[in-house]
Enzyme design. Structure first.
Site, PDB file in Angstrom:
ATOM      1  N   SER A   1       0.821  -1.211   0.000  1.00  0.00           N
ATOM      2  CA  SER A   1       0.000   0.000   0.000  1.00  0.00           C
ATOM      3  C   SER A   1       0.853   1.260   0.000  1.00  0.00           C
ATOM      4  CB  SER A   1      -0.851   0.048   1.273  1.00  0.00           C
ATOM      5  OG  SER A   1      -1.724  -1.034   1.335  1.00  0.00           O
TER       6      SER A   1
ATOM      7  N   ASN B   1      -3.347   6.191  -1.907  1.00  0.00           N
ATOM      8  CA  ASN B   1      -3.160   6.220  -0.445  1.00  0.00           C
ATOM      9  C   ASN B   1      -2.529   7.517   0.043  1.00  0.00           C
ATOM     10  OD1 ASN B   1      -4.433   3.859   0.173  1.00  0.00           O
ATOM     11  ND2 ASN B   1      -2.588   2.606  -0.010  1.00  0.00           N
TER      12      ASN B   1
HETATM   13  N1  CAA Z   1     -16.655 -11.511  -6.350  1.00  0.00           N
HETATM   14  C1  CAA Z   1     -17.582 -11.013  -7.217  1.00  0.00           C
HETATM   15  N2  CAA Z   1     -18.637 -10.313  -6.822  1.00  0.00           N
HETATM   16  C2  CAA Z   1     -18.793 -10.122  -5.507  1.00  0.00           C
HETATM   17  C3  CAA Z   1     -17.891 -10.600  -4.553  1.00  0.00           C
HETATM   18  C4  CAA Z   1     -16.777 -11.322  -5.019  1.00  0.00           C
HETATM   19  N3  CAA Z   1     -15.853 -11.818  -4.195  1.00  0.00           N
HETATM   20  N4  CAA Z   1     -18.307 -10.236  -3.323  1.00  0.00           N
HETATM   21  C5  CAA Z   1     -19.446  -9.546  -3.493  1.00  0.00           C
HETATM   22  N5  CAA Z   1     -19.750  -9.483  -4.805  1.00  0.00           N
HETATM   23  C6  CAA Z   1     -20.898  -8.848  -5.433  1.00  0.00           C
HETATM   24  C7  CAA Z   1     -22.167  -9.164  -4.666  1.00  0.00           C
HETATM   25  O1  CAA Z   1     -22.712 -10.374  -5.147  1.00  0.00           O
HETATM   26  C8  CAA Z   1     -23.052  -7.969  -4.975  1.00  0.00           C
HETATM   27  O2  CAA Z   1     -23.721  -8.121  -6.185  1.00  0.00           O
HETATM   28  P1  CAA Z   1     -25.322  -7.933  -6.285  1.00  0.00           P
HETATM   29  O3  CAA Z   1     -25.616  -6.625  -5.618  1.00  0.00           O
HETATM   30  O4  CAA Z   1     -25.551  -7.922  -7.760  1.00  0.00           O
HETATM   31  O5  CAA Z   1     -25.894  -9.102  -5.586  1.00  0.00           O
HETATM   32  C9  CAA Z   1     -22.052  -6.853  -5.257  1.00  0.00           C
HETATM   33  O6  CAA Z   1     -20.758  -7.450  -5.370  1.00  0.00           O
HETATM   34  C10 CAA Z   1     -22.023  -5.817  -4.160  1.00  0.00           C
HETATM   35  O7  CAA Z   1     -21.975  -6.465  -2.892  1.00  0.00           O
HETATM   36  P2  CAA Z   1     -22.358  -5.739  -1.549  1.00  0.00           P
HETATM   37  O8  CAA Z   1     -23.841  -5.614  -1.403  1.00  0.00           O
HETATM   38  O9  CAA Z   1     -21.600  -6.377  -0.458  1.00  0.00           O
HETATM   39  O10 CAA Z   1     -21.747  -4.349  -1.841  1.00  0.00           O
HETATM   40  P3  CAA Z   1     -22.143  -2.864  -1.632  1.00  0.00           P
HETATM   41  O11 CAA Z   1     -23.033  -2.389  -2.683  1.00  0.00           O
HETATM   42  O12 CAA Z   1     -22.517  -2.667  -0.223  1.00  0.00           O
HETATM   43  O13 CAA Z   1     -20.678  -2.227  -1.932  1.00  0.00           O
HETATM   44  C11 CAA Z   1     -18.350  -1.911  -1.650  1.00  0.00           C
HETATM   45  C12 CAA Z   1     -19.578  -2.730  -1.283  1.00  0.00           C
HETATM   46  C13 CAA Z   1     -18.029  -2.094  -3.134  1.00  0.00           C
HETATM   47  C14 CAA Z   1     -17.213  -2.444  -0.810  1.00  0.00           C
HETATM   48  C15 CAA Z   1     -18.656  -0.400  -1.403  1.00  0.00           C
HETATM   49  O14 CAA Z   1     -19.128  -0.227  -0.092  1.00  0.00           O
HETATM   50  C16 CAA Z   1     -17.419   0.441  -1.598  1.00  0.00           C
HETATM   51  O15 CAA Z   1     -17.059   0.797  -2.717  1.00  0.00           O
HETATM   52  N6  CAA Z   1     -16.755   0.799  -0.469  1.00  0.00           N
HETATM   53  C17 CAA Z   1     -15.523   1.569  -0.513  1.00  0.00           C
HETATM   54  C18 CAA Z   1     -14.369   0.627  -0.764  1.00  0.00           C
HETATM   55  C19 CAA Z   1     -13.076   1.354  -0.911  1.00  0.00           C
HETATM   56  O16 CAA Z   1     -12.964   2.580  -0.792  1.00  0.00           O
HETATM   57  N7  CAA Z   1     -12.023   0.572  -1.159  1.00  0.00           N
HETATM   58  C20 CAA Z   1     -10.669   1.078  -1.245  1.00  0.00           C
HETATM   59  C21 CAA Z   1      -9.992   0.835   0.071  1.00  0.00           C
HETATM   60  S1  CAA Z   1      -8.363   1.490   0.082  1.00  0.00           S
HETATM   61  C22 CAA Z   1      -7.415   0.320  -0.623  1.00  0.00           C
HETATM   62  O17 CAA Z   1      -7.853  -0.727  -1.012  1.00  0.00           O
HETATM   63  C23 CAA Z   1      -5.956   0.666  -0.780  1.00  0.00           C
HETATM   64  C24 CAA Z   1      -5.054   0.335   0.351  1.00  0.00           C
HETATM   65  O18 CAA Z   1      -3.878   0.115   0.059  1.00  0.00           O
HETATM   66  C25 CAA Z   1      -5.465   0.329   1.764  1.00  0.00           C
HETATM   67  P1  NAD Z   2      -4.061  -9.527   5.681  1.00  0.00           P
HETATM   68  O1  NAD Z   2      -3.541  -9.356   7.057  1.00  0.00           O
HETATM   69  O2  NAD Z   2      -5.516  -9.728   5.438  1.00  0.00           O
HETATM   70  O3  NAD Z   2      -3.312 -10.748   4.958  1.00  0.00           O
HETATM   71  C1  NAD Z   2      -1.929 -10.937   4.932  1.00  0.00           C
HETATM   72  C2  NAD Z   2      -1.693 -12.428   4.819  1.00  0.00           C
HETATM   73  O4  NAD Z   2      -0.337 -12.663   4.497  1.00  0.00           O
HETATM   74  C3  NAD Z   2      -1.978 -13.164   6.144  1.00  0.00           C
HETATM   75  O5  NAD Z   2      -2.947 -14.165   5.921  1.00  0.00           O
HETATM   76  C4  NAD Z   2      -0.614 -13.761   6.529  1.00  0.00           C
HETATM   77  O6  NAD Z   2      -0.710 -15.029   7.105  1.00  0.00           O
HETATM   78  C5  NAD Z   2       0.071 -13.827   5.171  1.00  0.00           C
HETATM   79  N1  NAD Z   2       1.543 -13.829   5.268  1.00  0.00           N
HETATM   80  C6  NAD Z   2       2.315 -13.052   6.065  1.00  0.00           C
HETATM   81  N2  NAD Z   2       3.626 -13.335   5.842  1.00  0.00           N
HETATM   82  C7  NAD Z   2       3.652 -14.299   4.888  1.00  0.00           C
HETATM   83  C8  NAD Z   2       4.688 -14.993   4.224  1.00  0.00           C
HETATM   84  N3  NAD Z   2       5.976 -14.753   4.495  1.00  0.00           N
HETATM   85  N4  NAD Z   2       4.358 -15.930   3.292  1.00  0.00           N
HETATM   86  C9  NAD Z   2       3.064 -16.199   2.999  1.00  0.00           C
HETATM   87  N5  NAD Z   2       2.030 -15.548   3.586  1.00  0.00           N
HETATM   88  C10 NAD Z   2       2.326 -14.600   4.514  1.00  0.00           C
HETATM   89  O7  NAD Z   2      -3.521  -8.261   4.876  1.00  0.00           O
HETATM   90  P2  NAD Z   2      -4.084  -7.617   3.524  1.00  0.00           P
HETATM   91  O8  NAD Z   2      -5.067  -6.570   3.851  1.00  0.00           O
HETATM   92  O9  NAD Z   2      -4.426  -8.730   2.580  1.00  0.00           O
HETATM   93  O10 NAD Z   2      -2.766  -6.858   3.027  1.00  0.00           O
HETATM   94  C11 NAD Z   2      -1.748  -7.530   2.322  1.00  0.00           C
HETATM   95  C12 NAD Z   2      -0.935  -6.512   1.569  1.00  0.00           C
HETATM   96  O11 NAD Z   2      -1.793  -5.797   0.657  1.00  0.00           O
HETATM   97  C13 NAD Z   2      -0.254  -5.463   2.446  1.00  0.00           C
HETATM   98  O12 NAD Z   2       0.963  -5.099   1.856  1.00  0.00           O
HETATM   99  C14 NAD Z   2      -1.262  -4.310   2.380  1.00  0.00           C
HETATM  100  O13 NAD Z   2      -0.678  -3.069   2.660  1.00  0.00           O
HETATM  101  C15 NAD Z   2      -1.723  -4.407   0.941  1.00  0.00           C
HETATM  102  N6  NAD Z   2      -3.026  -3.814   0.664  1.00  0.00           N
HETATM  103  C16 NAD Z   2      -4.039  -3.886   1.580  1.00  0.00           C
HETATM  104  C17 NAD Z   2      -5.275  -3.324   1.270  1.00  0.00           C
HETATM  105  C18 NAD Z   2      -6.442  -3.377   2.220  1.00  0.00           C
HETATM  106  O14 NAD Z   2      -7.417  -2.651   2.030  1.00  0.00           O
HETATM  107  N7  NAD Z   2      -6.416  -4.197   3.245  1.00  0.00           N
HETATM  108  C19 NAD Z   2      -5.478  -2.727   0.026  1.00  0.00           C
HETATM  109  C20 NAD Z   2      -4.423  -2.699  -0.903  1.00  0.00           C
HETATM  110  C21 NAD Z   2      -3.191  -3.227  -0.559  1.00  0.00           C
END
Ligand code: CAA
Ligand code: NAD
Length: 286
Positions: free
Chosen positions: A119, A190
């Site tokens: 991330s 991010n």
């Molecule tokens: N595969 C395929 N489809 C799936 C699925 C999967 N694994 N899981 C769920 N779906 C489908 C469901 O079947 C559902 O379809 P229908 O409505 O047609 O039945 C559809 O996806 C939506 O499911 P939900 O009702 O659970 O979803 P929602 O409408 O409440 O939306 C969400 C959920 C998309 C997560 C929405 O709340 C959203 O966009 N949230 C914000 C997420 C966000 O900002 N993500 C970024 C995080 S930051 C990041 O990722 C970066 C980082 O490094 C930290």
């Molecule tokens: P998580 O804690 O859900 O999963 C991490 C997994 O990695 C765990 O199941 C752990 O057992 C496994 N693991 C740790 N060390 C390992 C190793 N040496 N070999 C094999 N498996 C190992 O974390 P996550 O949310 O899936 O995040 C994973 C990566 O993706 C991180 O770098 C995170 O920053 C990034 N990421 C997270 C998000 C998010 O929204 N959570 C979004 C984008 C990117």
């Protein structure tokens, strides 16, 4: 190089989602975890999604069976020797990721591409422990992977143009829209999203509003699908803290400094939805 076989390391929130979309796109996928229990959990998350989609009539039983035939779990990283692309999605910790890349250097075939789903951490720090810096790249998917359309393709100062193009095409092939970003902490999304979530925590710490009202404010006022506290629980408080620390290390600006409450919650083992304890899930009086 044609990518056919993809190794994914880490079967948590992100690794299982990446495995799902990659197998659905017809690649042969190997998923690796640290122990059998976590591997079973990661595999169950992938196959459970296909069961759910079959149950809803969104895919046929034949399609689900076809997808299942494209994925296998393994605890043995040596099995990644013939992977064309390896994507790591392990914990957001640079030492762990560097150890893993050093191991992969000895296992992966010479022309394999090595990608990190980090991330926030510098891709070049992972590339530096290999002798193929040109073939190491960031491939940043978003959570939940099957639903979020974006992939950030991160170019380190050593990544070759050919690697960028191969991974851009790979992202498109799994149904995503790639954007290209430089190897700076937080990349594009991010760098903007993390300080927003940190600011929401500070606002709550300072008693300006309840977390429920802050969430309602951002959902109804800005049209965001989730408020910042719902999103924190969803992303993982641990992952958010580690990402904030990595961005703050590179940009020591107070906007990126993790608030005390976030630290305390992670220290207390409250990681959000993934372990059932967070701002909302399993909450008491944080
Ligand atoms: N595969 C395929 N489809 C799936 C699925 C999967 N694994 N899981 C769920 N779906 C489908 C469901 O079947 C559902 O379809 P229908 O409505 O047609 O039945 C559809 O996806 C939506 O499911 P939900 O009702 O659970 O979803 P929602 O409408 O409440 O939306 C969400 C959920 C998309 C997560 C929405 O709340 C959203 O966009 N949230 C914000 C997420 C966000 O900002 N993500 C970024 C995080 S930051 C990041 O990722 C970066 C980082 O490094 C930290
Ligand atoms: P998580 O804690 O859900 O999963 C991490 C997994 O990695 C765990 O199941 C752990 O057992 C496994 N693991 C740790 N060390 C390992 C190793 N040496 N070999 C094999 N498996 C190992 O974390 P996550 O949310 O899936 O995040 C994973 C990566 O993706 C991180 O770098 C995170 O920053 C990034 N990421 C997270 C998000 C998010 O929204 N959570 C979004 C984008 C990117």
């Amino acid at each position: 190089m044609a990518i056919k076989k993809v190794g994914i390391i880490g079967g948590g929130l992100m690794g299982s989602g990446i495995a799902q979309v990659t197998a659905q796109a017809g690649y042969d996928v190997l998923l690796n975890e640290v122990n059998q229990e976590l591997l079973d959990k990661g595999m169950a998350r992938v196959t459970g999604a296909w069961d759910m989609l079959t149950g809803k009539g969104k895919i046929t039983a034949e399609q689900a069976a076809g997808y299942r035939g494209h994925i296998r779990g393994t605890l043995d990283l040596a099995e990644f020797a013939d992977c064309d692309l390896i994507i790591e999605a392990i914990i957001e910790n640079l030492d762990h990721k560097r150890d893993l890349f050093a191991k992969l250097e000895g296992i992966a075939k010479r022309d394999a591409l090595l990608a990190s789903n980090t991330s926030s951490l510098p891709i070049i720090e992972m590339a530096a422990v290999t002798t193929r810096q040109d073939r190491v790249i960031g491939l940043h998917f978003f959570n939940p992977v099957p639903l979020m359309k974006l992939v950030e393709v991160i170019r380190s100062i050593a990544t070759s143009d050919q690697t960028i193009e191969e991974l851009r095409q790979f992202a498109i092939s799994v149904g995503k829209t790639p954007i290209i970003a430089k190897d700076t902490a937080g990349f594009v999304v991010n760098f903007l999203l993390i300080p927003y979530m940190l600011a929401a925590i500070r606002m709550y710490e300072n008693g300006i509003a309840t977390k429920e009202d802050i969430d309602t404010g951002m959902k109804l006022g800005c049209g965001y699908p989730m408020g910042p506290f719902e999103l924190l629980d969803y992303v993982g408080l641990d992952t958010t803290l580690y990402a904030a620390e990595a961005i703050y290390k590179e940009y020591p600006d107070p906007a990126y400094a993790p608030p005390t409450l976030l630290r305390r919650m992670v220290q207390a083992g409250r990681y959000g939805k993934k372990n059932g304890k967070g701002f909302y899930v399993g909450a008491d009086d944080n």
